[in-house]
Design a protein around this motif. Structure first.
Motif, PDB file in Angstrom:
ATOM      1  N   ASP A 143       0.673  -1.295   0.178  1.00 44.74           N
ATOM      2  CA  ASP A 143       0.010   0.005   0.095  1.00 44.74           C
ATOM      3  C   ASP A 143       0.872   1.322  -0.030  1.00 44.74           C
ATOM      4  O   ASP A 143       2.118   1.171  -0.588  1.00 44.74           O
ATOM      5  CB  ASP A 143      -1.173   0.155   1.154  1.00 44.74           C
ATOM      6  N   TRP A 145      -0.171   3.741  -1.834  1.00 47.74           N
ATOM      7  CA  TRP A 145      -0.443   4.010  -3.149  1.00 47.74           C
ATOM      8  C   TRP A 145      -1.017   5.490  -3.344  1.00 47.74           C
ATOM      9  O   TRP A 145      -1.197   5.754  -4.526  1.00 47.74           O
ATOM     10  CB  TRP A 145      -1.503   3.015  -3.818  1.00 47.74           C
ATOM     11  N   GLY A 150      -4.942   3.694  -3.606  1.00 44.89           N
ATOM     12  CA  GLY A 150      -4.924   2.713  -2.379  1.00 44.89           C
ATOM     13  C   GLY A 150      -5.150   3.452  -1.091  1.00 44.89           C
ATOM     14  O   GLY A 150      -6.347   4.015  -0.845  1.00 44.89           O
ATOM     15  N   ASP A 151      -4.116   3.374  -0.144  1.00 44.55           N
ATOM     16  CA  ASP A 151      -4.582   3.939   1.223  1.00 44.55           C
ATOM     17  C   ASP A 151      -5.811   3.399   1.842  1.00 44.55           C
ATOM     18  O   ASP A 151      -6.516   3.771   2.390  1.00 44.55           O
ATOM     19  CB  ASP A 151      -4.696   5.257   1.258  1.00 44.55           C
ATOM     20  N   ARG A 152      -5.792   1.995   1.584  1.00 47.15           N
ATOM     21  CA  ARG A 152      -7.044   1.123   1.983  1.00 47.15           C
ATOM     22  C   ARG A 152      -7.092   1.004   3.770  1.00 47.15           C
ATOM     23  O   ARG A 152      -6.078   0.795   4.316  1.00 47.15           O
ATOM     24  CB  ARG A 152      -6.872  -0.616   1.631  1.00 47.15           C
ATOM     25  N   THR A 241      -3.547  -6.497   4.369  1.00 48.00           N
ATOM     26  CA  THR A 241      -2.559  -6.203   3.968  1.00 48.00           C
ATOM     27  C   THR A 241      -1.258  -6.566   4.991  1.00 48.00           C
ATOM     28  O   THR A 241      -0.336  -6.941   4.636  1.00 48.00           O
ATOM     29  CB  THR A 241      -2.312  -4.539   3.771  1.00 48.00           C
TER      30      THR A 241
END
Length: 315
Positions: A143, A145, A150-152, A241
């Motif tokens: 991540d 991103w 991203g940054d999920r 992740t």
């Protein structure tokens, strides 16, 4: 060692002068506005980074101790392109004539501070980045991103989802939720198309979206079903992740850091999801501003440095 540590995030930039620097008997910390990573690829990004760091330094009125600074460590989510990083050097030399200055990613700084050995560190603030160190000394990243790719599970991700659910509820395609009134309070106006346009155009859009994550976490604690589902989904993203990283580095140790990671209403679901995946959650060894800067001189972290300047007086 006379050391300054700088943590550059999307929502804020923090600079700390360590005790002992120029005879200081206590730490001094300044906070200024953060930097939007979306601007890091633009011309002038190096100058922008240097100006933000200089603003924090100047706010402490610390110029008198500049010559005593030996090491400056900057961990940044805002990383200019290589050709633009050179723009930082002259300004940094003006600020700290005798210091070695190192810029690493915010994730590398977080890993060194929170763990500093084999295992995984998830930094969950406005964004999300997960760093893992394996037994061979390779530092890996997942991540990070950015908000578009991203940054999920991050505060920005959660806050944006909360606003989306509020709008969906107003459209009659989602359940009634306390998030509608909370979103209107955050916006300072009823939710309508002009309000959405103003938020989209706001220069502080990212920190405002991220700040709403705290409201969602509190709503989850208060029993709002929509908020609880959003928080659980965010926690699952981060846990997945971390599990993928743990499998790569061959160690189940995980440390979570960052503003959202410690927020009531988020911390427990995240811990539950990590444990459900067989991960062993540990407390961070230190905050990023208290990092053992000697760790960053080791080969594991040294090779992650995106910029390293040694001033003329120390060559």
């Amino acid at each position: 060692m006379s050391t300054i540590v700088v943590d550059v995030g999307k929502s804020g930039l923090r600079l700390r002068i360590r005790p002992g620097t120029a005879g200081l008997d206590s730490a001094r910390t300044a906070t200024v506005a953060g930097l939007d990573p979306a601007r890091a690829a633009l011309p002038g990004a190096g100058t922008e980074l240097a100006a933000a760091v200089a603003a924090a330094w100047t706010s402490l009125s610390a110029d008198a101790c500049a010559d005593a600074v030996e090491t400056v460590v900057i961990g940044s989510t805002f990383i200019p392109q290589p050709w633009a990083l050179a723009d930082c050097e002259d300004r940094f030399r003006e600020l700290w004539p005798s210091a070695e200055i190192v810029i690493v990613t915010d994730g590398a700084l977080a890993h060194a501070a929170a763990l500093g050995r084999v295992g995984t560190v998830a930094s969950i603030g406005t964004g999300t980045v997960v760093l893992g160190l394996d037994a061979g000394g390779t530092l890996r990243q997942k991540d990070g991103w950015g908000p578009d790719l991203g940054d999920r599970g991050s505060a920005l991700d959660l806050g944006r989802s909360g606003f989306q659910e509020a709008c969906a509820a107003l459209d009659g395609v989602a359940c009634d939720t306390a998030l509608v009134s909370l979103a209107e309070r955050a916006l300072g106006t009823p939710i309508d198309i002009p309000a959405a346009a103003r938020l989209l155009a706001a220069p502080d859009r990212v920190p405002r979206l991220a700040a709403f994550a705290t409201e969602i976490c509190q709503a989850a604690l208060d029993g709002d079903g929509t908020a609880r589902a959003l928080v659980r989904t965010a926690a699952r993203w981060v846990a997945d992740t971390c599990a993928a990283m743990a499998a790569e580095v061959g160690d189940t140790t995980v440390v979570t850091v960052g503003r959202l990671a410690g927020t009531p209403g988020y911390r427990q679901p995240l811990t539950e999801e990590l444990s459900a995946r067989g991960l062993v959650v540990q407390q961070p060894a230190a905050s990023v501003l208290d990092v053992d800067s000697t760790l960053l001189a080791g080969p594991e972290y040294r090779r992650t440095a995106v910029f390293r300047a040694v001033t003329a007086t120390r060559r």
